[in-house]
Every structure is written in C-alpha cells, then in structure tokens.
Design a protein around this motif. Structure first.
Motif, mmCIF file in Angstrom:
data_model
loop_
_atom_site.group_PDB
_atom_site.id
_atom_site.type_symbol
_atom_site.label_atom_id
_atom_site.label_comp_id
_atom_site.label_asym_id
_atom_site.label_seq_id
_atom_site.Cartn_x
_atom_site.Cartn_y
_atom_site.Cartn_z
ATOM 1 N N UNK A 158 0.834 -1.205 0.000
ATOM 2 C CA UNK A 158 0.000 0.000 0.000
ATOM 3 C C UNK A 158 0.864 1.248 0.000
ATOM 4 N N UNK A 159 0.362 2.322 -0.598
ATOM 5 C CA UNK A 159 1.109 3.577 -0.632
ATOM 6 C C UNK A 159 1.189 4.182 0.769
ATOM 7 N N UNK A 160 2.234 4.953 1.002
ATOM 8 C CA UNK A 160 2.371 5.624 2.294
ATOM 9 C C UNK A 160 2.351 7.135 2.080
ATOM 10 N N UNK A 161 1.871 7.851 3.072
ATOM 11 C CA UNK A 161 1.891 9.309 3.060
ATOM 12 C C UNK A 161 2.787 9.773 4.193
ATOM 13 N N UNK A 196 8.379 4.732 -2.935
ATOM 14 C CA UNK A 196 8.472 5.117 -1.526
ATOM 15 C C UNK A 196 9.916 5.419 -1.153
ATOM 16 N N UNK A 197 10.827 4.604 -1.630
ATOM 17 C CA UNK A 197 12.255 4.841 -1.402
ATOM 18 C C UNK A 197 12.659 6.211 -1.936
ATOM 19 N N UNK A 198 12.329 6.477 -3.196
ATOM 20 C CA UNK A 198 12.694 7.755 -3.803
ATOM 21 C C UNK A 198 11.941 8.902 -3.145
ATOM 22 N N UNK A 199 10.682 8.668 -2.786
ATOM 23 C CA UNK A 199 9.912 9.698 -2.104
ATOM 24 C C UNK A 199 10.517 10.077 -0.771
ATOM 25 N N UNK A 200 11.027 9.097 -0.033
ATOM 26 C CA UNK A 200 11.661 9.371 1.245
ATOM 27 C C UNK A 200 12.912 10.232 1.065
#
Length: 365
Positions: free
Chosen positions: A5-8, A119-123
């Motif tokens: 699932x996506x994370x915010x 998610x990795x890149x978003x972090x």
C-alpha cells in the motif's frame, strides 16, 4: 516486486534546528560522514500491516529494545547516494531508481521486506526538501544520503524478523579521501577475503563492511589509503576495494573490470562508467583479472591506468599497489587521461554541466 500500500509522509516541525552560524561553520569543511543535517525520514514495517507511520522529523536517537533482532542477527542493509546542486542553482539526484532496485535486492538476500521504489525515492526527496539549506559550498560538495533498514523486532531466535525500520539521514560531504594525494595507494590483502561465492558480497549490508575493517586498518598502518581483496576460492583474482569497484585501462584501448559473479557489489557508479567508457570508444569487458597479471601489465607499461569508483569517492586514480610480495606503480603514479576524462564527464552529468543523454538525473526543483 511485492504489492504494498502507498504511504503518506507526516511532516513534523523541528523544535531546535542548528543555527545559521553553526551550520555555515560545519559546511565550510564538512569532510565525509561526520556532519549531519537537521532531519531524518522514518517508516515502519510490520508483518501483516506492511509499510506505515512514514514521517519526516528531527534527526534524533533511535530507541531499541536490547533484544532487537538487528543487534543479534545482523539483519541490516543500506544505500548511499548524493543530492547535487546543479549549475543552474537547482538540485538533483543521480540514478535514485538504481539505488532503490539495489536496496531491494539486498533486502531479498537478507530475508527483509522490499520497499516500493516510489516510496524509497519519495523518502529521499522528502529529506532533501527538508534539509535544502545543508548543501555545502565547498568545491565538489554534495549532500550524501544514507537510506537504511534494520530488524527492530525484539526476540531471540534465528528467523527473519517481523518488524523493521527504514530511515534516511543526510550528511553534507566534501572530499572522501583525506590524504590529498593525486592518486591513492592500495594494499593487497593476502590474509583476508571480503566475500565468498554464495555469500552476501552482492548485498549492501553492514556485515560486509565490518569484515573489511581489520584489513583496511592494516592497509592504513602500512601507509596506504585502501585495501584490495582477492577472490575467496583461489586467492588470485582482483575483486574490489573495501568500498569501491576497480577498473583497468590498457594501452590498446581496452578497459576491464571484475565481473558481477555475486561476490562484489554491483556499483551504480561502476555501471555508469561502463556506459560512458563505451561512448569514449573503449573496448569494455567484464572479466577476471589476476594480481600477477596486474603487476606484469603495470611493469610492462601495457596497463596505463587503474581507478576505483563509488558514490562517495566518485572516480579515484590508483597510483601504487603494494603487498607482501612488493609493490608496483600504475603508469606515472598519478591520474591518467582516461580516468580524468571519465570522472569529468560523470561529474558533469551529475551537476548539469554535461548533457544527460541517459536520463540518469532526477531534478528535485
């Protein structure tokens, strides 16, 4: 890749960031890996729940139970990448998708959960945005980013953990090597090996680096900058340095690097240089290269350059090689023409002064 699932991200205010004067003083000469920015990113993973509790907040100590699995069974992996200040004033990452893929390959090898690439890149993006004021002004400076994951479940028993933490911290970085020499000197380890077939050599895990500390200390004690490891099976073939891949350039236009057989780390800088070298017209091959042949080719003049590469040091010329059987010099003992040319092109792409024809650069603003 597994379906998560996506994370915010929840963004928490910092109650006491480092003051301007103190930060500027630290950025004037940051060195490598000793100065850290204000914030960090953290995300939790729990069996049955997946990734959750993503937040960007103040950099702070981590509280661990004494029985946390990472402390006993070493389920831990990490990555290293840099954010760069571009020539037009913007910021960018270099091939973060490749870091994300390698992170997940390491996770699979250590029986850890994969994290979605986005998610990795978003972090990483979140942390660079939070600490945009931490880019050093020194020549060649960058913001070094360290994503890592470890098993946090408290238990004693040999099995994969059911709880993990993923974090990203940042460190303004200057030069990796402190000697200031135009080329580094390396020591051949004949008593220790870094990794064996079937082991974790291709994973970026802390245990591989812990195993290199004694031979690295031996190299430094003998007056050298780095240690180079031979293969574990025959103690004959060159593998890699304590934290970098190696390349060999010959007078007939060939360039050789050890192959990815599972015992060395598949470097992202390594992969980039293979592409750039082919563009320069070199005949590039990935093949085994022995220590005896290295010495013979250097002494005959057939081998004209050797260089090491990695995210932290980028491209570093090797000038001298020493071991229990004596030493030999590569070329003139200083930077070679092709080494310098490849380094300039790679750094130019990373910093936006050379066209990025490969789509490697991800702009952040």
């Amino acid at each position: 890749m597994a379906d998560f699932p996506a994370v915010e991200f929840n963004r928490l205010p910092h109650p006491a960031p480092v003051g301007l004067a103190e930060r500027n003083s630290a950025l004037a000469n940051p060195g490598f890996g000793t100065v850290f920015s204000d914030h960090m990113v953290s995300i939790d993973w729990t069996d049955g729940l997946g990734w959750h509790n993503a937040k960007v907040g103040p950099r702070e100590p981590i509280t661990l139970d004494p029985a946390a699995a990472v402390l006993h069974y070493a389920q831990e992996i990490f990555e290293g990448l840099k954010a760069y200040r571009l020539s037009d004033g913007g910021t960018a990452l270099f091939r973060p998708d490749a870091n994300a893929r390698r992170f997940n390959e390491s996770a699979k090898r250590l029986a850890m959960p994969e994290i979605p690439e986005e998610t990795f890149i978003g972090a990483v993006r979140e942390l660079v945005a939070a600490d945009a004021d931490w880019f050093p002004s020194v020549e060649g400076g960058s913001l070094y980013l360290r994503p890592f994951m470890f098993a946090s479940e408290p238990f004693l028993g040999v099995r994969p953990a059911k709880q993990y933490k993923f974090l990203v911290i940042a460190s303004p970085a200057g030069n990796y090597f402190k000697s200031g020499a135009p080329a580094v000197s390396i020591w051949v380890s004949s008593d220790y090996t870094r990794a064996a077939p079937g082991g974790t050599g291709a994973a970026k895990c802390g245990g591989n680096y812990a195993a290199s500390l004694v031979p690295q200390a031996e190299a430094i004690a003998r007056g050298h900058d780095q240690v180079v490891f031979l293969d574990a099976a025959e103690h004959k073939y060159i593998e890699e340095l304590g934290g970098m891949n190696l390349f060999f350039v010959f007078d007939d236009g060939r360039m050789v690097t050890p192959p990815l057989t599972g015992t060395i780390l598949p470097g992202i800088t390594r992969d980039s240089l293979l592409a750039l070298a082919r563009e320069e017209g070199l005949t590039v091959s990935e093949e085994r290269y022995s220590l005896d042949q290295w010495r013979k080719d250097a002494e005959s003049g057939k081998l004209v350059e050797t260089f090491a590469c990695g995210t932290a040091a980028v491209v570093t010329p090797v000038g001298k090689v020493a071991g229990h059987d004596g030493e030999f010099t590569i070329g003139s003992g200083g930077p070679g023409q092709m080494t310098s040319k490849l380094r300039e092109k790679l750094v130019g792409i990373q910093r936006g002064t050379v066209p990025d024809t490969h789509g490697w650069v991800t702009r952040l603003d």
